[in-house]
Scaffold this motif. Structure first.
Motif, PDB file in Angstrom:
ATOM      1  N   ALA A 129       0.833  -1.214   0.000  1.00 15.78           N
ATOM      2  CA  ALA A 129       0.000   0.000   0.000  1.00 15.78           C
ATOM      3  C   ALA A 129       0.862   1.256   0.000  1.00 15.78           C
ATOM      4  CB  ALA A 129      -0.936  -0.007   1.208  1.00 15.78           C
ATOM      5  N   ALA A 130       1.858   1.286   0.861  1.00 19.47           N
ATOM      6  CA  ALA A 130       2.687   2.485   1.009  1.00 19.47           C
ATOM      7  C   ALA A 130       3.491   2.788  -0.246  1.00 19.47           C
ATOM      8  CB  ALA A 130       3.629   2.327   2.206  1.00 19.47           C
ATOM      9  N   GLU A 131       3.978   1.728  -0.918  1.00 18.15           N
ATOM     10  CA  GLU A 131       4.828   1.905  -2.095  1.00 18.15           C
ATOM     11  C   GLU A 131       4.043   1.829  -3.401  1.00 18.15           C
ATOM     12  OE1 GLU A 131       8.046  -0.905  -1.887  1.00 18.15           O
ATOM     13  OE2 GLU A 131       8.630  -0.242   0.109  1.00 18.15           O
ATOM     14  N   ASN A 132       2.724   1.617  -3.309  1.00 17.53           N
ATOM     15  CA  ASN A 132       1.888   1.401  -4.494  1.00 17.53           C
ATOM     16  C   ASN A 132       2.577   0.390  -5.408  1.00 17.53           C
ATOM     17  OD1 ASN A 132      -0.301   1.663  -6.221  1.00 17.53           O
ATOM     18  ND2 ASN A 132       0.618   3.372  -7.326  1.00 17.53           N
ATOM     19  N   ALA A 133       2.941  -0.755  -4.827  1.00 17.04           N
ATOM     20  CA  ALA A 133       3.747  -1.752  -5.520  1.00 17.04           C
ATOM     21  C   ALA A 133       3.085  -3.116  -5.474  1.00 17.04           C
ATOM     22  CB  ALA A 133       5.123  -1.845  -4.857  1.00 17.04           C
ATOM     23  N   VAL A 134       3.537  -3.975  -6.373  1.00 14.64           N
ATOM     24  CA  VAL A 134       3.185  -5.388  -6.314  1.00 14.64           C
ATOM     25  C   VAL A 134       4.310  -6.068  -5.538  1.00 14.64           C
ATOM     26  CG1 VAL A 134       2.845  -7.509  -7.636  1.00 14.64           C
ATOM     27  CG2 VAL A 134       1.935  -5.337  -8.499  1.00 14.64           C
ATOM     28  N   ILE A 135       3.967  -6.692  -4.436  1.00 18.61           N
ATOM     29  CA  ILE A 135       4.942  -7.387  -3.608  1.00 18.61           C
ATOM     30  C   ILE A 135       4.795  -8.888  -3.846  1.00 18.61           C
ATOM     31  CG2 ILE A 135       5.718  -7.861  -1.247  1.00 18.61           C
ATOM     32  CD1 ILE A 135       6.108  -4.937  -2.057  1.00 18.61           C
ATOM     33  N   VAL A 136       5.872  -9.529  -4.278  1.00 22.49           N
ATOM     34  CA  VAL A 136       5.889 -10.985  -4.411  1.00 22.49           C
ATOM     35  C   VAL A 136       6.457 -11.518  -3.099  1.00 22.49           C
ATOM     36  CG1 VAL A 136       6.760 -12.964  -5.690  1.00 22.49           C
ATOM     37  CG2 VAL A 136       6.188 -10.846  -6.912  1.00 22.49           C
ATOM     38  N   ALA A 137       5.606 -12.120  -2.297  1.00 21.78           N
ATOM     39  CA  ALA A 137       5.991 -12.553  -0.962  1.00 21.78           C
ATOM     40  C   ALA A 137       6.610 -13.943  -0.952  1.00 21.78           C
ATOM     41  CB  ALA A 137       4.778 -12.528  -0.040  1.00 21.78           C
ATOM     42  N   GLN A 138       6.198 -14.785  -1.900  1.00 24.08           N
ATOM     43  CA  GLN A 138       6.682 -16.168  -1.900  1.00 24.08           C
ATOM     44  C   GLN A 138       6.603 -16.716  -3.313  1.00 24.08           C
ATOM     45  OE1 GLN A 138       4.713 -18.626   0.976  1.00 24.08           O
ATOM     46  NE2 GLN A 138       5.519 -20.506   0.142  1.00 24.08           N
ATOM     47  N   VAL A 139       7.628 -17.466  -3.709  1.00 26.70           N
ATOM     48  CA  VAL A 139       7.643 -18.173  -4.991  1.00 26.70           C
ATOM     49  C   VAL A 139       7.855 -19.651  -4.694  1.00 26.70           C
ATOM     50  CG1 VAL A 139       8.805 -18.438  -7.211  1.00 26.70           C
ATOM     51  CG2 VAL A 139       8.598 -16.152  -6.187  1.00 26.70           C
ATOM     52  N   THR A 140       6.920 -20.476  -5.148  1.00 23.72           N
ATOM     53  CA  THR A 140       7.020 -21.916  -4.950  1.00 23.72           C
ATOM     54  C   THR A 140       7.092 -22.581  -6.316  1.00 23.72           C
ATOM     55  OG1 THR A 140       5.686 -21.733  -2.942  1.00 23.72           O
ATOM     56  CG2 THR A 140       5.930 -23.933  -3.898  1.00 23.72           C
ATOM     57  N   PRO A 141       8.305 -23.034  -6.726  1.00 28.12           N
ATOM     58  CA  PRO A 141       8.435 -23.700  -8.027  1.00 28.12           C
ATOM     59  C   PRO A 141       7.685 -25.040  -8.044  1.00 28.12           C
ATOM     60  CG  PRO A 141      10.583 -23.083  -7.146  1.00 28.12           C
ATOM     61  CD  PRO A 141       9.583 -22.915  -6.052  1.00 28.12           C
ATOM     62  N   PHE A 142       7.165 -25.387  -9.230  1.00 24.35           N
ATOM     63  CA  PHE A 142       6.548 -26.697  -9.435  1.00 24.35           C
ATOM     64  C   PHE A 142       7.546 -27.590 -10.154  1.00 24.35           C
ATOM     65  CE2 PHE A 142       2.478 -24.098 -10.144  1.00 24.35           C
ATOM     66  CZ  PHE A 142       2.115 -24.148  -8.816  1.00 24.35           C
ATOM     67  N   PHE A 143       7.655 -28.818  -9.686  1.00 18.81           N
ATOM     68  CA  PHE A 143       8.503 -29.813 -10.344  1.00 18.81           C
ATOM     69  C   PHE A 143       7.637 -31.024 -10.665  1.00 18.81           C
ATOM     70  CE2 PHE A 143      11.419 -27.256  -7.855  1.00 18.81           C
ATOM     71  CZ  PHE A 143      12.423 -27.000  -8.769  1.00 18.81           C
ATOM     72  N   ASP A 144       7.750 -31.514 -11.892  1.00 16.44           N
ATOM     73  CA  ASP A 144       7.015 -32.719 -12.268  1.00 16.44           C
ATOM     74  C   ASP A 144       7.581 -33.904 -11.513  1.00 16.44           C
ATOM     75  OD1 ASP A 144       5.376 -31.372 -14.074  1.00 16.44           O
ATOM     76  OD2 ASP A 144       6.760 -31.697 -15.738  1.00 16.44           O
ATOM     77  N   ASP A 145       6.691 -34.720 -10.977  1.00 18.55           N
ATOM     78  CA  ASP A 145       7.116 -35.909 -10.226  1.00 18.55           C
ATOM     79  C   ASP A 145       7.133 -37.154 -11.083  1.00 18.55           C
ATOM     80  OD1 ASP A 145       7.484 -34.480  -7.867  1.00 18.55           O
ATOM     81  OD2 ASP A 145       5.408 -34.769  -7.234  1.00 18.55           O
ATOM     82  N   ALA A 146       7.122 -36.983 -12.395  1.00 21.76           N
ATOM     83  CA  ALA A 146       7.082 -38.138 -13.295  1.00 21.76           C
ATOM     84  C   ALA A 146       8.342 -38.993 -13.120  1.00 21.76           C
ATOM     85  CB  ALA A 146       6.968 -37.675 -14.739  1.00 21.76           C
ATOM     86  N   THR A 147       8.129 -40.247 -12.905  1.00 26.02           N
ATOM     87  CA  THR A 147       9.259 -41.157 -12.720  1.00 26.02           C
ATOM     88  C   THR A 147       9.602 -41.879 -14.014  1.00 26.02           C
ATOM     89  OG1 THR A 147       7.792 -42.948 -12.035  1.00 26.02           O
ATOM     90  CG2 THR A 147       8.741 -41.552 -10.291  1.00 26.02           C
ATOM     91  N   GLY A 148       8.724 -41.769 -14.989  1.00 22.98           N
ATOM     92  CA  GLY A 148       8.992 -42.387 -16.276  1.00 22.98           C
ATOM     93  C   GLY A 148       8.801 -43.892 -16.295  1.00 22.98           C
TER      94      GLY A 148
END
Length: 110
Positions: free
Chosen positions: A90-109
């Motif tokens: 709010a104060a910075e009129n900004a978009v804050i990215v608080a957390q990034v959670t990468p996705f990894f495929d669990d394919a074992t093939g």
């Protein structure tokens, strides 16, 4: 309405892969927890998508969870750190990215 008087919305963004996106090698995408202000949730979503695309991310979907007041009414707990990030957005009129959670495929093939 001044930017810092705008409500801040909690958004969960799903991103796919794009060359140069900065996500870890082997990730198939990511979920990003963001806080963004706007006159309404639609404006906060538009601003967040624009900022993330500028950062090189491929935005696939955005889920809005509302303002802090709306989240409290739904029974969500907001800790001091999260409240601080919302106040900063709010104060910075900004978009804050608080957390990034990468996705990894669990394919074992197999």
């Amino acid at each position: 309405m001044a930017a810092k008087d705008q409500p801040v919305f909690t958004l969960l963004v799903e991103a796919g892969r794009k060359p140069g996106d900065g996500l870890p090698e082997g990730a198939s995408g990511a979920a990003l927890l963001c806080y963004a202000g706007g006159v309404d949730e639609a404006e906060a979503v538009r601003e967040t998508v624009a900022v993330l695309r500028q950062a090189g991310l491929s935005v696939l979907d955005v889920t809005g969870y509302g303002t802090a007041d709306e989240r409290h009414a739904q029974g969500h707990e907001i800790d001091a750190q999260e409240a601080g990030l919302m106040a900063r957005a709010a104060a910075e009129n900004a978009v804050i990215v608080a957390q990034v959670t990468p996705f990894f495929d669990d394919a074992t093939g197999g």
